[in-house]
Design an enzyme around this catalytic site. Structure first.
Site, short mmCIF file in Angstrom:
data_model
loop_
_atom_site.label_atom_id
_atom_site.label_comp_id
_atom_site.label_asym_id
_atom_site.label_seq_id
_atom_site.Cartn_x
_atom_site.Cartn_y
_atom_site.Cartn_z
CG HIS A 62 7.60 1.40 6.69
ND1 HIS A 62 7.45 2.00 7.93
CD2 HIS A 62 8.88 1.00 6.64
CE1 HIS A 62 8.59 1.95 8.58
NE2 HIS A 62 9.47 1.35 7.83
CE LYS A 121 11.01 4.52 6.99
NZ LYS A 121 11.88 3.66 7.75
CG ASP A 135 14.11 19.50 -10.00
OD1 ASP A 135 13.07 20.06 -9.63
OD2 ASP A 135 15.25 19.94 -9.77
#
Length: 91
Positions: A13, A15, A20
């Site tokens: 779950h 996110k 870079d």
């Protein structure tokens, strides 16, 4: 683009995104049109090489875990991806 699927009982779950190897983007934001236009979401941009590296390590762990079509049943379910990273970063 390589894709792997989480077939475990406790789905991933997270996110987050890493830009870079220095900038961590993390929050409740679901990366969907609804999230942009309708939802109330949170999204933080943090410039920290150490936090970005910690999240990258979590990503690599998940990528390896989902290498097979069906990960082992005893694969550990993790509720927190990254532990706090102490100290200050060079911005």
């Amino acid at each position: 683009v390589a894709v792997r699927t989480d077939h475990s009982k406790a789905h991933m779950h997270h996110k987050f995104a890493i830009i870079d190897s220095r900038t961590l983007v993390n929050g409740s934001f679901n990366w969907t049109r609804s999230a942009v236009l309708a939802n109330r979401e949170s999204l933080c941009f943090v410039r920290s090489r150490r936090l970005a590296a910690a999240y990258a390590a979590e990503y690599e762990c998940m990528w390896a875990l989902f290498a097979t079509a069906h990960p082992p049943e005893d694969a550990p379910a993790r509720s927190a991806a990254v532990v706090a990273v102490g100290g200050r970063d060079n911005w």
